[in-house]
Design a protein around this motif. Structure first.
Motif, PDB file in Angstrom:
ATOM      1  N   ILE A 191       0.854  -1.197   0.000  1.00  0.00           N
ATOM      2  CA  ILE A 191       0.000   0.000   0.000  1.00  0.00           C
ATOM      3  C   ILE A 191       0.888   1.243   0.000  1.00  0.00           C
ATOM      4  O   ILE A 191       0.634   2.202  -0.737  1.00  0.00           O
ATOM      5  CB  ILE A 191      -0.986  -0.005   1.179  1.00  0.00           C
ATOM      6  N   GLY A 192       1.939   1.225   0.800  1.00  0.00           N
ATOM      7  CA  GLY A 192       2.888   2.345   0.809  1.00  0.00           C
ATOM      8  C   GLY A 192       3.511   2.568  -0.558  1.00  0.00           C
ATOM      9  O   GLY A 192       3.631   3.705  -1.023  1.00  0.00           O
ATOM     10  N   PHE A 193       3.889   1.466  -1.224  1.00  0.00           N
ATOM     11  CA  PHE A 193       4.458   1.565  -2.564  1.00  0.00           C
ATOM     12  C   PHE A 193       3.439   2.138  -3.547  1.00  0.00           C
ATOM     13  O   PHE A 193       3.755   3.016  -4.338  1.00  0.00           O
ATOM     14  CB  PHE A 193       4.929   0.182  -3.034  1.00  0.00           C
ATOM     15  N   LEU A 194       2.201   1.657  -3.488  1.00  0.00           N
ATOM     16  CA  LEU A 194       1.160   2.160  -4.384  1.00  0.00           C
ATOM     17  C   LEU A 194       0.930   3.656  -4.176  1.00  0.00           C
ATOM     18  O   LEU A 194       0.775   4.409  -5.138  1.00  0.00           O
ATOM     19  CB  LEU A 194      -0.148   1.388  -4.182  1.00  0.00           C
ATOM     20  N   LYS A 195       0.925   4.102  -2.923  1.00  0.00           N
ATOM     21  CA  LYS A 195       0.765   5.528  -2.646  1.00  0.00           C
ATOM     22  C   LYS A 195       1.946   6.314  -3.222  1.00  0.00           C
ATOM     23  O   LYS A 195       1.768   7.387  -3.787  1.00  0.00           O
ATOM     24  CB  LYS A 195       0.645   5.763  -1.147  1.00  0.00           C
ATOM     25  N   GLU A 196       3.135   5.742  -3.096  1.00  0.00           N
ATOM     26  CA  GLU A 196       4.345   6.395  -3.588  1.00  0.00           C
ATOM     27  C   GLU A 196       4.320   6.599  -5.104  1.00  0.00           C
ATOM     28  O   GLU A 196       4.811   7.602  -5.612  1.00  0.00           O
ATOM     29  CB  GLU A 196       5.547   5.525  -3.204  1.00  0.00           C
ATOM     30  N   ILE A 197       3.719   5.662  -5.842  1.00  0.00           N
ATOM     31  CA  ILE A 197       3.684   5.804  -7.299  1.00  0.00           C
ATOM     32  C   ILE A 197       2.425   6.514  -7.786  1.00  0.00           C
ATOM     33  O   ILE A 197       2.174   6.576  -8.977  1.00  0.00           O
ATOM     34  CB  ILE A 197       3.865   4.448  -8.020  1.00  0.00           C
ATOM     35  N   GLY A 198       1.625   7.029  -6.851  1.00  0.00           N
ATOM     36  CA  GLY A 198       0.533   7.895  -7.261  1.00  0.00           C
ATOM     37  C   GLY A 198      -0.884   7.404  -7.059  1.00  0.00           C
ATOM     38  O   GLY A 198      -1.827   8.109  -7.405  1.00  0.00           O
ATOM     39  N   TYR A 199      -1.065   6.199  -6.522  1.00  0.00           N
ATOM     40  CA  TYR A 199      -2.438   5.756  -6.264  1.00  0.00           C
ATOM     41  C   TYR A 199      -3.039   6.612  -5.152  1.00  0.00           C
ATOM     42  O   TYR A 199      -2.412   6.826  -4.123  1.00  0.00           O
ATOM     43  CB  TYR A 199      -2.470   4.287  -5.836  1.00  0.00           C
ATOM     44  N   PRO A 200      -4.263   7.094  -5.337  1.00  0.00           N
ATOM     45  CA  PRO A 200      -4.897   7.959  -4.335  1.00  0.00           C
ATOM     46  C   PRO A 200      -5.516   7.139  -3.193  1.00  0.00           C
ATOM     47  O   PRO A 200      -6.719   7.108  -2.993  1.00  0.00           O
ATOM     48  CB  PRO A 200      -5.964   8.693  -5.156  1.00  0.00           C
ATOM     49  N   ILE A 201      -4.653   6.469  -2.430  1.00  0.00           N
ATOM     50  CA  ILE A 201      -5.112   5.635  -1.319  1.00  0.00           C
ATOM     51  C   ILE A 201      -5.124   6.483  -0.059  1.00  0.00           C
ATOM     52  O   ILE A 201      -4.148   7.160   0.257  1.00  0.00           O
ATOM     53  CB  ILE A 201      -4.204   4.408  -1.141  1.00  0.00           C
ATOM     54  N   VAL A 202      -6.239   6.440   0.651  1.00  0.00           N
ATOM     55  CA  VAL A 202      -6.408   7.220   1.869  1.00  0.00           C
ATOM     56  C   VAL A 202      -6.436   6.265   3.056  1.00  0.00           C
ATOM     57  O   VAL A 202      -7.114   5.235   3.026  1.00  0.00           O
ATOM     58  CB  VAL A 202      -7.727   8.028   1.812  1.00  0.00           C
ATOM     59  N   LYS A 203      -5.688   6.616   4.101  1.00  0.00           N
ATOM     60  CA  LYS A 203      -5.678   5.823   5.335  1.00  0.00           C
ATOM     61  C   LYS A 203      -6.573   6.504   6.357  1.00  0.00           C
ATOM     62  O   LYS A 203      -6.488   7.711   6.564  1.00  0.00           O
ATOM     63  CB  LYS A 203      -4.257   5.705   5.872  1.00  0.00           C
TER      64      LYS A 203
END
Length: 112
Positions: free
Chosen positions: A55-67
Motif C-alpha cells: 500500500i505504501g508503494f502504491l501511494k508512492e507511485i501515485g495511487y490515491p489511497i487514503v488511510k
C-alpha cells in the motif's frame, strides 16, 4: 477483435490489492490490511505487513489511497468505464502495432 475477458493466469503481485481497494472500499467502507491479506491468501501466501508495504508503494507511485482509523480506501477509481473502453479501442485500432504487440499492451493495461 480478440476478447481478453478471460485473462486469469497472468500474475502481477500488486493487482489483487488494488482490485480489493477499487471494488470493495470507499470513504464510508474502508478496508483493513488484514482483510486484504485474507483475500490474497486465498491465492498467494500473504501477511498483513506485506500488504502495508505494498500500500505504501502504491501511494508512492501515485495511487490515491487514503488511510483512516478504520482502514484504507481508494479515493478515486483510476479509470471510468468509458475511459477503459476508449483505451482498449485505441490499442486495437493502432496501425503501428502488430497483433502480438496489441495483445501484450492490452494484457498489461487490463492487469494494471
Amino acid at each position: 477483435m480478440p476478447s481478453y475477458k478471460n485473462i486469469t493466469n497472468v500474475s502481477f503481485s500488486l493487482r489483487p490489492k488494488t482490485l480489493k481497494l477499487e471494488n470493495e472500499s470507499d470513504a464510508s467502507h474502508p478496508i483493513t490490511q488484514t482483510e486484504i491479506a485474507k483475500t490474497i491468501n486465498a491465492v498467494y501466501s500473504c501477511e498483513r505487513k506485506t500488504v502495508g508495504r505494498n500500500i505504501g508503494f502504491l501511494k508512492e507511485i501515485g495511487y490515491p489511497i487514503v488511510k483512516t482509523s478504520k482502514g484504507f480506501y481508494l479515493n478515486q477509481k483510476p479509470f471510468s468505464i468509458e475511459e477503459v473502453k476508449f483505451i482498449i479501442n485505441a490499442i486495437n485500432s493502432s496501425v503501428e502495432k502488430n497483433e502480438e504487440k496489441k495483445r501484450i499492451l492490452l494484457i498489461g493495461f487490463l492487469m494494471w
